[in-house]
Motif scaffolding. Structure first.
Motif, PDB file in Angstrom:
ATOM      1  N   ARG A 195       0.840  -1.199   0.000  1.00  0.00           N
ATOM      2  CA  ARG A 195       0.000   0.000   0.000  1.00  0.00           C
ATOM      3  C   ARG A 195       0.873   1.245   0.000  1.00  0.00           C
ATOM      4  N   VAL A 196       0.321   2.326  -0.508  1.00  0.00           N
ATOM      5  CA  VAL A 196       0.998   3.616  -0.437  1.00  0.00           C
ATOM      6  C   VAL A 196      -0.071   4.688  -0.228  1.00  0.00           C
ATOM      7  N   SER A 197       0.216   5.604   0.674  1.00  0.00           N
ATOM      8  CA  SER A 197      -0.737   6.657   0.997  1.00  0.00           C
ATOM      9  C   SER A 197      -0.595   7.817   0.024  1.00  0.00           C
ATOM     10  N   LEU A 198      -1.751   8.342  -0.410  1.00  0.00           N
ATOM     11  CA  LEU A 198      -1.748   9.523  -1.274  1.00  0.00           C
ATOM     12  C   LEU A 198      -2.032  10.797  -0.499  1.00  0.00           C
ATOM     13  N   GLY A 199      -2.633  10.665   0.690  1.00  0.00           N
ATOM     14  CA  GLY A 199      -3.004  11.862   1.437  1.00  0.00           C
ATOM     15  C   GLY A 199      -4.441  12.247   1.146  1.00  0.00           C
ATOM     16  N   SER A 200      -4.645  13.460   0.701  1.00  0.00           N
ATOM     17  CA  SER A 200      -5.994  14.030   0.596  1.00  0.00           C
ATOM     18  C   SER A 200      -6.728  13.606  -0.670  1.00  0.00           C
ATOM     19  N   LEU A 201      -8.040  13.813  -0.648  1.00  0.00           N
ATOM     20  CA  LEU A 201      -8.852  13.592  -1.842  1.00  0.00           C
ATOM     21  C   LEU A 201      -8.404  14.503  -2.972  1.00  0.00           C
ATOM     22  N   ALA A 202      -8.002  15.728  -2.619  1.00  0.00           N
ATOM     23  CA  ALA A 202      -7.575  16.676  -3.645  1.00  0.00           C
ATOM     24  C   ALA A 202      -6.351  16.151  -4.390  1.00  0.00           C
ATOM     25  N   ARG A 203      -5.409  15.551  -3.671  1.00  0.00           N
ATOM     26  CA  ARG A 203      -4.213  15.020  -4.336  1.00  0.00           C
ATOM     27  C   ARG A 203      -4.567  13.826  -5.217  1.00  0.00           C
ATOM     28  N   TRP A 204      -5.470  12.980  -4.736  1.00  0.00           N
ATOM     29  CA  TRP A 204      -5.902  11.842  -5.561  1.00  0.00           C
ATOM     30  C   TRP A 204      -6.512  12.331  -6.869  1.00  0.00           C
ATOM     31  N   ARG A 205      -7.353  13.338  -6.782  1.00  0.00           N
ATOM     32  CA  ARG A 205      -7.990  13.848  -7.998  1.00  0.00           C
ATOM     33  C   ARG A 205      -6.956  14.496  -8.915  1.00  0.00           C
ATOM     34  N   ALA A 206      -5.989  15.182  -8.332  1.00  0.00           N
ATOM     35  CA  ALA A 206      -4.962  15.828  -9.154  1.00  0.00           C
ATOM     36  C   ALA A 206      -4.081  14.795  -9.847  1.00  0.00           C
ATOM     37  N   LEU A 207      -3.760  13.696  -9.148  1.00  0.00           N
ATOM     38  CA  LEU A 207      -2.924  12.651  -9.739  1.00  0.00           C
ATOM     39  C   LEU A 207      -3.682  11.825 -10.773  1.00  0.00           C
ATOM     40  N   ASP A 208      -5.018  11.766 -10.629  1.00  0.00           N
ATOM     41  CA  ASP A 208      -5.852  11.017 -11.569  1.00  0.00           C
ATOM     42  C   ASP A 208      -5.375   9.575 -11.678  1.00  0.00           C
TER      43      ASP A 208
END
Length: 566
Positions: free
Chosen positions: A346-359
């Motif tokens: 597993r790897v953490s992405l952090g916030s929902l905003a970062r997930w959406r930005a990384l797509d």
């Protein structure tokens, strides 16, 4: 080495491991995904081999090339593994084929290869471009890139602009063929600190540019093979020195045991070297005659590479977690991979905003490295699948610092995070009671608030399937002993947005009075400003918090209670 080496490497992957990693795609989708990645690899090939431009790092390219070949074995096994697409013009055969070196996984594999052998030596695995040098009657007549091992690009004209390549050698009889590595000179390069720094890509750019590059003057040449040359290492090194190719002699060390190899590998990884490296190579002599050399058949040299600074991982799922404070975070579940000495799932992405930005969605290929303390870190999305299915995240507006003090539908994650927090050593120190314990207890108690467990006793402890009586007794004993914890820890267990310095500055009397404090009282404490004071007033006046305050054992007991006999 050129990108062809990945073709040889991927052939070594066992069929069993490949089938175990096949994506759960329909045949139509598999063809779509393979076509998209193959087209992108072809575009990168064209930029790399025709224009001398690397739009993607070598390690990442190799990993994506290997991934495409994996998919082909899963969904189209009759198709040959894809090879890098070299330009068809300017090709020149190698007088002696490049064999490549077999990669060994670890010290055990090195020991197995070395067993029973003598006269071995080790060299740094210089990170550059593999080439063939051809001399006739002592005159340089050819410089050929590795290409596919049988033929490569003719770089003879460029060789005249590289001072490290001698135009003449003192061997005037017949033909002399040498194989080695063109590398970028990087004084005091420490691999452990600086990594590869895309040195190979820079060399490729300089060699493939049509115009003369000033970088050519900074290139070095490391000879690692002399087909049909002298039969002893001493003779080879002496002859190379006479040619002006003495770089290799400084970095060639005899080895007799795997410990010798490991010691040089560790030393060269940390010490300052004049080039980038990606491991070590162990050699033996005599080698078979050059006319018998074939790509992929190199058995006289093996490589033990350094742990990769990053690795390509496939995303299996996108998971959403709601933390104790109500913050929604994103975690990528990965197909398990080994990075350095860690198994990463597993790897953490952090916030929902970062997930959406990384797509990033399931099926994407991401690069993962280890940050400080060995924590997995996502560096980049290396490849996105064509068909993209986005999971629905939790509604972040539903969760905040005052939500989920009770186990209700939609509150399971935050409620569990609150219980795990109060169990920790720094709060109530419920030793041996962790998230898994609470999950079992929650499953048997569909209606709970944060302190419901204070009401449990030997007769009312929940019936939990699979939990032995001894385990139940230990948990109950720990829960009951928590009643003796000081009030300061119970206040902390509620999870207020209260700085540690402010909490520690309060005496017992203040701790009992603070739930009713106005903003002005909070402002007297260190680390608390107007905005935080307002949040604390709202927190302690919230109905759920006031209800929980009434459950705290330290608040139920009278202050300075008289002894029983007085």
């Amino acid at each position: 080495m050129d990108r062809f080496i990945i073709f040889v490497a991927t052939l070594c992957i066992s069929a069993g491991s490949v089938w175990a990693q096949c994506p759960a795609w329909t045949p139509h989708r598999a063809q779509e995904e393979m076509r998209a990645l193959a087209q992108q690899l072809a575009r990168w090939d064209d930029a790399y081999y025709r224009q001398g431009q690397a739009a993607i790092g070598d390690a990442r390219y190799d990993a994506l090339q290997a991934r495409l070949n994996d998919w082909q074995r899963c969904f189209d096994p009759a198709r040959s593994a894809r090879e890098p697409q070299w330009p068809t013009d300017g090709r020149r055969p190698h007088p002696v084929a490049h064999t490549g070196v077999k990669k060994l996984a670890d010290r055990t594999a090195v020991a197995r290869w070395m067993q029973g052998q003598r006269g071995l030596w080790v060299q740094p695995k210089v990170d550059g471009l593999a080439v063939t040098l051809v001399y006739h009657a002592g005159e340089l007549t050819g410089l050929i890139s590795r290409g596919d091992g049988l033929q490569g690009e003719d770089w003879t004209a460029k060789a005249r602009q590289i001072p490290a390549i001698p135009a003449h050698i003192p061997f005037t009889a017949g033909q002399t063929v040498l194989q080695g590595e063109l590398f970028l000179r990087t004084p005091a390069h420490r691999q452990a600190i600086r990594g590869g720094e895309n040195a190979r890509t820079k060399v490729a750019g300089a060699m493939r540019q049509q115009a003369a590059s000033p970088l050519l003057a900074q290139l070095g040449l490391f000879i690692w093979a002399w087909p049909d040359g002298p039969h002893t290492l001493k003779e080879q090194l002496s002859a190379l020195q006479a040619m002006g190719l003495d770089e290799v002699g400084r970095w060639t060390q005899p080895v007799a045991t795997p410990d010798d190899v490991a010691a040089w590998r560790a030393r060269w990884f940390r010490e300052a070297l004049p080039f980038a490296t990606d491991g070590v190579v162990i050699h033996r002599l005599p080698r078979t005659a050059g006319r018998h050399w074939r790509p992929g058949d190199g058995g006289d040299a093996v490589a033990w590479k350094y742990p990769p600074p990053e690795a390509l991982a496939e995303v299996r799922d996108v998971l959403f977690n709601v933390g104790r404070s109500g913050k929604v975070s994103v975690v990528l579940a990965l197909r398990p991979l080994r990075l350095d000495d860690k198994q990463v799932r597993r790897v953490s992405l952090g916030s929902l905003a970062r997930w959406r930005a990384l797509d990033v969605v399931a099926g994407d290929q991401v690069t993962v490295s280890l940050a400080g303390q060995g924590i997995p870190r996502l560096d980049e999305v290396a490849w996105r699948v064509a068909q993209r299915h986005y999971p629905t995240p939790p509604d972040a507006a539903q969760y905040h610092a005052l939500s989920c003090f009770r186990l209700t539908p939609g509150c399971r994650q935050q409620f569990l995070a609150r219980l795990s927090w109060l169990s920790s050593k720094a709060v109530l120190n419920l030793s041996g009671i962790h998230a898994g314990s609470w999950q079992r207890l929650m499953a048997s108690q569909p209606e709970m608030h944060l302190f419901s467990w204070l009401e449990w006793g030997p007769a009312t402890f929940p019936t939990v399937p699979g939990l032995s009586r001894q385990r139940q007794a230990r948990i109950l004993d720990t829960l009951m002993r928590s009643r003796a914890q000081p009030l300061r820890r119970w206040i902390k267990a509620l999870g207020p947005p209260l700085p540690a310095q402010a909490l520690n500055a309060m005496d017992e009397e203040a701790l009992r009075a603070m739930p009713a404090w106005p903003v002005s009282e909070w402002l007297r404490l260190p680390g608390i400003g107007q905005a935080l004071a307002a949040k604390l007033v709202a927190f302690f006046h919230h109905p759920s918090v006031r209800e929980l305050l009434a459950q705290i054992p330290a608040l139920r007991a009278p202050v300075n209670a008289p002894d029983a006999g007085s």
